[in-house]
Design an enzyme around this catalytic site. Sequence first.
Site, mmCIF file in Angstrom:
data_model
loop_
_atom_site.group_PDB
_atom_site.id
_atom_site.type_symbol
_atom_site.label_atom_id
_atom_site.label_comp_id
_atom_site.label_asym_id
_atom_site.label_seq_id
_atom_site.Cartn_x
_atom_site.Cartn_y
_atom_site.Cartn_z
ATOM 1 N N ASP A 1 0.836 -1.199 0.000
ATOM 2 C CA ASP A 1 0.000 0.000 0.000
ATOM 3 C C ASP A 1 0.878 1.260 0.000
ATOM 4 O OD1 ASP A 1 -2.083 1.853 0.496
ATOM 5 O OD2 ASP A 1 -3.200 0.352 1.638
ATOM 6 N N THR B 1 -6.910 3.427 -1.977
ATOM 7 C CA THR B 1 -6.639 2.029 -1.664
ATOM 8 C C THR B 1 -7.674 1.066 -2.243
ATOM 9 O OG1 THR B 1 -5.442 2.599 0.344
ATOM 10 C CG2 THR B 1 -6.352 0.384 0.227
ATOM 11 N N LYS C 1 -5.615 -4.058 6.311
ATOM 12 C CA LYS C 1 -6.886 -3.386 6.058
ATOM 13 C C LYS C 1 -7.880 -4.374 5.464
ATOM 14 C CE LYS C 1 -4.697 1.023 4.775
ATOM 15 N NZ LYS C 1 -4.582 2.031 3.685
ATOM 16 N N ASP C 2 -9.153 -4.198 5.784
ATOM 17 C CA ASP C 2 -10.170 -5.077 5.203
ATOM 18 C C ASP C 2 -10.219 -4.960 3.686
ATOM 19 O OD1 ASP C 2 -11.538 -2.612 4.860
ATOM 20 O OD2 ASP C 2 -12.874 -2.966 6.552
ATOM 21 N N ARG C 3 -10.102 -3.730 3.161
ATOM 22 C CA ARG C 3 -10.216 -3.550 1.714
ATOM 23 C C ARG C 3 -9.027 -4.145 0.956
ATOM 24 N NH1 ARG C 3 -10.112 1.483 4.203
ATOM 25 N NH2 ARG C 3 -8.348 2.880 3.798
ATOM 26 N N ASP D 1 1.597 2.659 3.754
ATOM 27 C CA ASP D 1 0.545 3.668 3.623
ATOM 28 C C ASP D 1 0.285 4.371 4.941
ATOM 29 O OD1 ASP D 1 -1.739 4.746 1.880
ATOM 30 O OD2 ASP D 1 -2.812 4.040 3.654
ATOM 31 N N HIS E 1 1.084 8.370 5.416
ATOM 32 C CA HIS E 1 0.084 9.364 5.809
ATOM 33 C C HIS E 1 0.486 10.079 7.096
ATOM 34 C CE1 HIS E 1 -2.944 8.734 2.823
ATOM 35 N NE2 HIS E 1 -3.102 7.444 3.103
ATOM 36 N N HIS F 1 -1.450 2.177 -5.161
ATOM 37 C CA HIS F 1 -1.260 3.561 -5.577
ATOM 38 C C HIS F 1 0.113 3.993 -5.097
ATOM 39 C CE1 HIS F 1 -1.947 4.708 -1.393
ATOM 40 N NE2 HIS F 1 -3.072 4.016 -1.413
ATOM 41 N N HIS G 1 -2.556 11.045 -0.875
ATOM 42 C CA HIS G 1 -2.492 10.590 -2.263
ATOM 43 C C HIS G 1 -3.899 10.728 -2.834
ATOM 44 C CE1 HIS G 1 -4.389 6.853 -0.883
ATOM 45 N NE2 HIS G 1 -3.527 6.879 0.122
#
Length: 568
Positions: A59, A99, A182-184, A313, A317, A356, A501
């Site tokens: 990520d 994401t 992360k779930d996604r 990620d 951030h 990304h 991003h």
Amino acid sequence: MNRVRTALAAVSLLALGACSTVQGWWPADAAAPSEPAPVAAPVAESTARPTLVVTIVIDQFSANLFNQYRDDFTGGLAVLAQQGRVHANGFQQHGLTETCPGHSTVLTGMNPARTGIPANDWVDPATGKEVYCLAAPANHLAHGDDTSDNGPVGPGQLEVTTLADWLKTASPQSRVYAVSGKDRGAINLNGHLGDGAFWYTDGFGFTTYVEPGQTPTARLAPVAALNARIAERLRVTPAAWTYTHDVCRRLTGDWRINGRTFHSDLPPQNFALDTSPMLDELTLEAATELLETKQLGRRGVVDMLGVSLSGTDRIGHSFGTQGPEMCEQMYRLDAALGRFLQRLPQGSIVVLTADHGGSDFVERLAVRGYPHAHRADPQRLANINGALKARFGLDYDPLSSGGSGLMVGDKDHKGLPEPLRTRIIEAALPLLRANADVAFAESRDVLLAEPLPPATLTPDLMTVRQRMRLSAVAERSPDLIIALAENVVSGGRVGGTIANHGTPWDYDRRVPIIFWWPGAQGQERFLPIRTIDIAPTLAPIVGVQTPAGLDGRCIDLQAPGGATCPLR
């Protein structure tokens, strides 16, 4: 979900091959957590069809970050970079680089305009409420707290099928698992038919979603023993983050961000496990647990394992990409990937990419040669709303942020009736375009009326408008789709997000794409390819036929098993 089931039923699949070689290819002893994993000595390249597909998504791992540290890697990233088919100019070619949409492209062969995932969340104009990209209200979270994480989730919002689904349809005995911070990340790689998607939630360990008719105990069984070990380890030795590489100490500093001082050093202010290298180390430990306990790639059929690593990620951030925090993350991630690759069976093929890219926080960019980098005027939206309220005689702000753009709605953010909605959009567009911080602004309806860019157009030559078209989804994208100028960001809070991003600029779109298998001979490929090319590239290698009409194309890897791209 009906659309997905129809697509699965329509897919015609080829016979699956098997691989007879299952032994590990690297020494069994693992390096210490703070030590780099050794680069593997060359081994004979297998000629059998792979029996394990490992998809690794890092990520926010931009091509810039990969190239910056490439010469310093000595562990797993060094193995991939030196022995793999390296596409240093890979692209997430769409414009809204977040994401969830980024992960949705990796194993579907489709752009977000067709996966149905335009952003991490969007606003339902009927209710005015925010909808998470993988929201599934009928489900529950296995750890028992549906108010945590992103609430109940599942794959139903993903409107297309994935390589994992194609494989499971062709070979029901194949096993498909995915893990992430992360779930996604986990759910997009697990697809609709996968056997389990697990992600880390603080204070519990790895959790998953529970569909009606399922039980939390059964769903968590594959990671229950691991969760117990993690809990005991953290009880005995609480999480901490200190320096393991002196070179990273040189990057410390203090920065003023929106009136507050950000002290860039280790341990960071407000240290948390899930914004540290430990998150990816635990995720790779979970991947290894599934690899071993489920005997993935060792059972004579093709299996899949998805690994989405969220630490880069979270760190990007919270701390930016050019400080000691990201420096330590790169070295520790490299070492952890080295330990993971040691455990893979000979019959494995690995693809590594990113959902990304990303950039550093603008205050540091501004003093390092990019003086135009800045935070956008926070009054921009208020000023435009003021003008629209006066023009249309409104007593509420008609524009609000949502879905990585602007929604047009009433005081409760519900969609406005026509023709008022369209009149407000037409009035807002010139006001947005007149702002120097806004590089692109267009209505969703106008973008959706335009054709998708031709599949033959290389991503580096796309216009910004074409990039944004690939992110537009009916009923889910915001009413006004916008992009800020390069190196211009909104918001920013020390202790929260200071770098971001999501833009159509290449620092957010360019990502590495590397294919590797044990014994592969290193090869650099400089022409651009896209993450949507990954699924159609892997499909013939593992012996499944792709659905018709994918956005991506097959890339000839000269991979084991003699499989090449179908003739066109």
